[in-house]
Design an enzyme around this catalytic site. Structure first.
Site, PDB file in Angstrom:
ATOM      1  N   PRO A 130      -7.694  -6.686   1.289  1.00 24.31           N
ATOM      2  CA  PRO A 130      -8.177  -7.642   0.282  1.00 24.31           C
ATOM      3  C   PRO A 130      -7.282  -8.877   0.292  1.00 24.31           C
ATOM      4  O   PRO A 130      -6.067  -8.761   0.302  1.00 24.31           O
ATOM      5  CB  PRO A 130      -8.022  -6.887  -1.046  1.00 24.31           C
ATOM      6  CG  PRO A 130      -7.759  -5.477  -0.687  1.00 24.31           C
ATOM      7  CD  PRO A 130      -7.151  -5.477   0.666  1.00 24.31           C
ATOM      8  N   CYS A 180       0.820  -1.215   0.000  1.00 25.57           N
ATOM      9  CA  CYS A 180       0.000   0.000   0.000  1.00 25.57           C
ATOM     10  C   CYS A 180       0.846   1.255   0.000  1.00 25.57           C
ATOM     11  O   CYS A 180       1.793   1.364   0.786  1.00 25.57           O
ATOM     12  CB  CYS A 180      -0.858   0.056   1.256  1.00 25.57           C
ATOM     13  SG  CYS A 180      -1.811  -1.407   1.559  1.00 25.57           S
ATOM     14  N   ASN A 232      -5.120   3.787   0.200  1.00 23.31           N
ATOM     15  CA  ASN A 232      -4.586   2.908  -0.832  1.00 23.31           C
ATOM     16  C   ASN A 232      -5.740   2.481  -1.753  1.00 23.31           C
ATOM     17  O   ASN A 232      -6.905   2.789  -1.490  1.00 23.31           O
ATOM     18  CB  ASN A 232      -3.899   1.706  -0.180  1.00 23.31           C
ATOM     19  CG  ASN A 232      -4.889   0.765   0.466  1.00 23.31           C
ATOM     20  OD1 ASN A 232      -5.816   1.178   1.154  1.00 23.31           O
ATOM     21  ND2 ASN A 232      -4.702  -0.527   0.256  1.00 23.31           N
ATOM     22  N   CYS A 286      -7.654  -0.038  -2.357  1.00 23.91           N
ATOM     23  CA  CYS A 286      -8.857  -0.752  -1.907  1.00 23.91           C
ATOM     24  C   CYS A 286      -9.445  -0.215  -0.620  1.00 23.91           C
ATOM     25  O   CYS A 286     -10.423  -0.770  -0.089  1.00 23.91           O
ATOM     26  CB  CYS A 286      -8.546  -2.237  -1.782  1.00 23.91           C
ATOM     27  SG  CYS A 286      -8.208  -3.003  -3.381  1.00 23.91           S
ATOM     28  N   GLY A 289      -8.053 -11.675  -1.846  1.00 21.63           N
ATOM     29  CA  GLY A 289      -8.635 -12.524  -2.870  1.00 21.63           C
ATOM     30  C   GLY A 289      -7.707 -13.621  -3.359  1.00 21.63           C
ATOM     31  O   GLY A 289      -8.032 -14.812  -3.301  1.00 21.63           O
ATOM     32  N   THR A 290      -6.520 -13.242  -3.831  1.00 21.96           N
ATOM     33  CA  THR A 290      -5.607 -14.240  -4.386  1.00 21.96           C
ATOM     34  C   THR A 290      -4.956 -15.070  -3.296  1.00 21.96           C
ATOM     35  O   THR A 290      -4.825 -16.289  -3.430  1.00 21.96           O
ATOM     36  CB  THR A 290      -4.524 -13.537  -5.228  1.00 21.96           C
ATOM     37  OG1 THR A 290      -5.148 -12.676  -6.171  1.00 21.96           O
ATOM     38  CG2 THR A 290      -3.678 -14.557  -5.964  1.00 21.96           C
ATOM     39  N   ILE A 291      -4.544 -14.440  -2.209  1.00 27.26           N
ATOM     40  CA  ILE A 291      -3.875 -15.182  -1.148  1.00 27.26           C
ATOM     41  C   ILE A 291      -4.849 -16.164  -0.488  1.00 27.26           C
ATOM     42  O   ILE A 291      -4.468 -17.258  -0.057  1.00 27.26           O
ATOM     43  CB  ILE A 291      -3.243 -14.222  -0.115  1.00 27.26           C
ATOM     44  CG1 ILE A 291      -2.095 -14.906   0.632  1.00 27.26           C
ATOM     45  CG2 ILE A 291      -4.241 -13.661   0.845  1.00 27.26           C
ATOM     46  CD1 ILE A 291      -0.828 -14.998  -0.143  1.00 27.26           C
ATOM     47  N   GLU A 309      -8.454   0.028   2.607  1.00 28.72           N
ATOM     48  CA  GLU A 309      -8.248  -0.447   3.977  1.00 28.72           C
ATOM     49  C   GLU A 309      -7.142   0.292   4.707  1.00 28.72           C
ATOM     50  O   GLU A 309      -6.990   0.155   5.917  1.00 28.72           O
ATOM     51  CB  GLU A 309      -7.960  -1.952   3.994  1.00 28.72           C
ATOM     52  CG  GLU A 309      -6.536  -2.347   3.612  1.00 28.72           C
ATOM     53  CD  GLU A 309      -6.329  -2.458   2.125  1.00 28.72           C
ATOM     54  OE1 GLU A 309      -5.267  -2.942   1.714  1.00 28.72           O
ATOM     55  OE2 GLU A 309      -7.234  -2.060   1.367  1.00 28.72           O
TER      56      GLU A 309
END
Length: 781
Positions: A431, A85, A265, A267, A433-435, A269
């Site tokens: 976020p 970030c 940043n 997204c 998502g991928t992890i 957070e």
């Protein structure tokens, strides 16, 4: 560790597995990846060997998940940043300063960082520019420049392309900002959020006038409620902008005494000051549930506290081993040592203990879990301060006066007063998502499960595709423990059926124990009416959230792919007896993209068209400020199957400096044209090229490069010959297609769009970020 799903293995191999320059794997197993991380993150310790094994145990079995940038980069000896970030510096209201910040943004994104910017410091459109006798073009014109830069960085092969743009609710250009994404192709690299003040919210509630001003000058006055309504209608229509409750963020900031925040940043957070940077990591709650799906199922709170303490230590050490794109970012990180520890797998954990997402029981459990995590994180940071010293900008009296700190338990405040604290801020929900997909497909962050199982198409080495089932972690575990035919419990609810209030209640419950902020998207169905939608942001404000974003499928941000009729009926028939208590929790059916060969009447060929002796065409003139001579672009067309299509392009100029690359460019484009098919992508690629030396203003618009100017000429020609639709026709065509789709197909499954990387219909909006359930692509990491 038990075997994980094939998609998780593939995500690891593609994104996180350490490989040599020639592609030879260095990490032979996932355990090797954990060992690499444990060794790298224990290096700053006085006795690294004492910490390597505890760190490894924390990482093992996906219990603690550092952010993807840490997993991919730590211990590789690569000169990369481990920070996800960044918020960039304050943009000065002058041309040289603006483009210096553009350069800094490019350098940061080149190393893979997502960035945030506040454009409120730029004077509004039409304001006088002293000394040059001109009017300002306004912040949105410069956002277009940033957008072009970002697309160019992405085209160079970097995986990130995420940016956040914010603008204050009292800026004179706020209405243009709110409506910017009405144009389908504009500012696609940005997430947009309005900085909403407490005064504005009060004015909205009382329907008071609201001044739009800049540098003390009021440009006009609007009704606050009308402006708020524009925000909500724009969000309903094309999913942006979001809102950031900026006064609440600054008031509750632990560092209120030494920084002012005006952006986040990408997204949302991490609200950060100029040049602020933050690390991210998540505790996997789904791995901490004891006796899942039993009457006595519960989260192991002792394990949560122990894991949190180790995670804080690992993340604090990461600050010391990371590189930074800019020295200003390094200084911010090292003097404040903020980290963003959060959770993932929350929805799965709730399902495993039998609590429906958003219910009173779930809120009670969430608050218990998050309070224990917050407490453990702060105590761990105090212990680190005793051992290594507090963060350099720690001011005991000012820090303890913070609103968030004042709400901590008395023993934590006493410990901070006695020993200081190592990390200025500690918690955030990022976020994942991928992890999370890598972690055996647990639910992402604090989001509900988007779907319990679905089919993804995997591209095989021979070019064929095979179908592969992907199941949510909790759903798969339930089937293994209870049997394939066991009816699902009421806790198995997915994002398709939850109300906006369910989402907001969960976000607000988590926010109480998070000192930064939360990345979350409130997904709503396409058919929701505006009256049911319009109060979502207001509810988020009243419940104590620091921001809010929504996503409703729409024509602008992406068309929804349809469910095949026969598969939908079969799946519904098969699912009916299984879900007597929760019929809405049925699995997502197989989604198939529309046939690209039939789209728009375009025919794809393998044999190039033959060239007739004579061809009709047109010649266009470009005058580029940096060139002494004009450039002439000739486009010739051919009639094929009764339709005019482009055939070749020539570029001529007296300026020999351009000769080599223009010849190469025209030969390549002409070869593409002669192959047939939908060649409009050539326009998009050229228009995305960004010249790092800067572009120029042409006909009242900023054009980021000479190549982009050529792309605009080709686009203009293709529209004029009828090969491409103009902007208005594109909007009408989308509306027509949507109507036809609704008439001929069953109700669309909301949220699934085509992935820009793999082309599969698996793109969903989670945590403010586009994430592909098929290949793991994530706009935000």
């Amino acid at each position: 560790m038990s075997p994980i799903a094939p998609i998780s293995q593939q995500i690891w191999d593609m994104k996180y597995r350490f490989k040599g320059p020639d592609g030879t794997p260095v990490d032979q197993t996932i355990a090797d990846t954990w060992r690499r991380l444990a060794r790298a993150l224990s290096a700053p310790e006085k006795n690294p060997a004492d910490w390597e094994e505890p760190f490894y145990k924390a990482l093992e079995d996906f219990r603690f998940l550092p952010a993807g940038r840490i997993v991919a980069g730590a211990g590789t000896a690569r000169k990369v940043t481990l920070f996800n970030c960044f918020v960039m510096g304050t943009i000065p209201d002058d041309m040289s300063g603006i483009f210096e910040h553009l350069r800094e943004a490019a350098l940061t994104m080149q190393q893979g960082g997502g960035i945030g910017y506040d454009f409120s410091t730029l004077r509004p459109r039409g304001a006088p520019v002293k000394g040059v006798g001109a009017d300002a073009s306004g912040p949105l014109s410069f956002m277009d420049v940033w957008d072009a830069m970002c697309r160019t960085i992405m085209s160079a092969g970097h995986r990130r392309g995420a940016m956040m743009a914010t603008l204050r609710c009292d800026h004179p250009d706020i209405v243009a900002f709110i409506e910017a994404k009405r144009e389908p192709n504009r500012l696609r690299m940005f997430n947009l959020s309005v900085l909403v003040t407490d005064d504005f919210m009060q004015a909205v509630k009382q329907n008071q006038p609201w001044e739009l001003r800049f540098n003390g000058t009021t440009y006009r006055t609007v009704q606050a409620r009308e402006l708020w309504d524009k925000i909500m209608r724009a969000t309903y229509a094309y999913a942006e902008p979001g809102v950031i409750f900026i006064d609440r963020i600054n008031r509750r900031n632990n560092l209120h005494y030494c920084e002012t925040i005006a952006a986040t940043n990408p997204c949302g957070e991490q609200p950060l000051p100029p040049y602020g940077a933050c690390l991210l990591g998540s505790i996997n709650l789904a791995r901490l549930v004891r006796n899942p799906f039993e009457a006595d199922a519960e989260l192991d709170l002792a394990a949560l506290e122990d894991l949190t303490a180790k995670a804080v230590r690992m993340m604090d050490n990461t600050i010391d081993v990371s590189n930074f794109p800019l020295e200003a970012q390094a200084a911010e990180a090292r003097t404040k040592r903020r980290i963003g520890l959060g959770v993932t797998g929350l929805a799965d954990a709730l399902i495993m203990v039998g609590a429906r997402y958003g219910s009173a029981k779930s809120i009670e459990l969430i608050e218990t879990w998050m309070k224990r995590l917050q407490r453990a994180a702060y105590l761990a940071s105090v212990e680190l301060a005793r051992e290594k010293g507090p963060f350099p900008l720690f001011d005991r009296e000012a820090y303890l006066a913070g609103e968030t700190i004042a709400e901590l338990d008395a023993d934590i405040r006493e410990a901070i007063a006695r020993h200081g604290i190592r990390n200025a801020l500690l918690t955030s929900i990022a976020p994942t998502g991928t992890i999370s997909l890598f972690a055996d497909n647990v639910s992402s962050g604090l989001e509900p499960v988007f779907s319990f199982h679905y089919t993804r198409n995997v591209l095989m080495p021979d070019g064929t595709r095979r179908e592969e089932e992907v199941s949510d972690y909790a759903y798969r575990l339930y089937r293994r423990l209870k049997g394939e035919n066991a009816p699902l419990t009421e806790a198995f609810v997915d994002a398709q059926v939850l109300s906006p209030a369910d989402h907001v209640r969960v976000q607000a419950a988590v926010q109480k124990y998070v000192d930064s902020s939360i990345s979350k998207t409130i997904n709503v169905p396409e058919e929701i009416d505006f009256d049911s939608f319009k109060d979502i942001y207001l509810m988020a404000y009243e419940e104590g959230c620091k921001g809010c974003t929504t996503y409703r499928p729409n024509d602008v941000t992406g068309s929804v792919l349809q469910v095949k009729k026969d598969e939908k009926k079969a799946a519904e028939a098969a699912q009916q007896p299984e879900l007597p208590l929760a019929p809405a929790a049925k699995p997502i059916q197989t989604i198939r993209p529309r046939d690209p060969l039939a789209a728009g009447g375009v025919v794809y060929m393998t044999k190039p068209l033959d060239r007739p002796e004579a061809l009709p065409g047109r010649t266009y003139k470009i005058t580029w400020p940096e060139s002494e001579h004009a450039m002439y672009i000739t486009l010739n067309d051919i009639v094929q199957d009764g339709r005019i299509r482009p055939f070749e392009v020539f570029i001529n100029s007296k300026n020999t400096e351009h000769y080599a690359w223009t010849v190469a460019l025209t030969r390549m484009i002409s070869a593409v044209f002669r192959r047939g098919g939908d060649v409009s992508f050539v326009v998009d690629e050229l228009k995305a090229v960004f010249d790092p030396r800067g572009g120029h203003w042409m006909n009242g618009r900023y054009v980021p490069s000479l190549l982009a100017a050529i792309g605009e000429v080709i686009e203009r020609h293709l529209i004029e010959i009828g090969f491409m639709a103009g902007p208005e026709e594109q909007r009408e065509e989308k509306a027509t297609l949507a109507l036809a789709a609704n008439a001929e197909t069953p109700k669309p499954l909301s949220g699934l769009r085509q992935c820009p990387k793999c082309g599969q219909p698996g793109l969903i909006r989670m945590e403010g970020c586009d994430t592909c359930t098929s290949c793991g692509y994530s706009k935000c990491g």
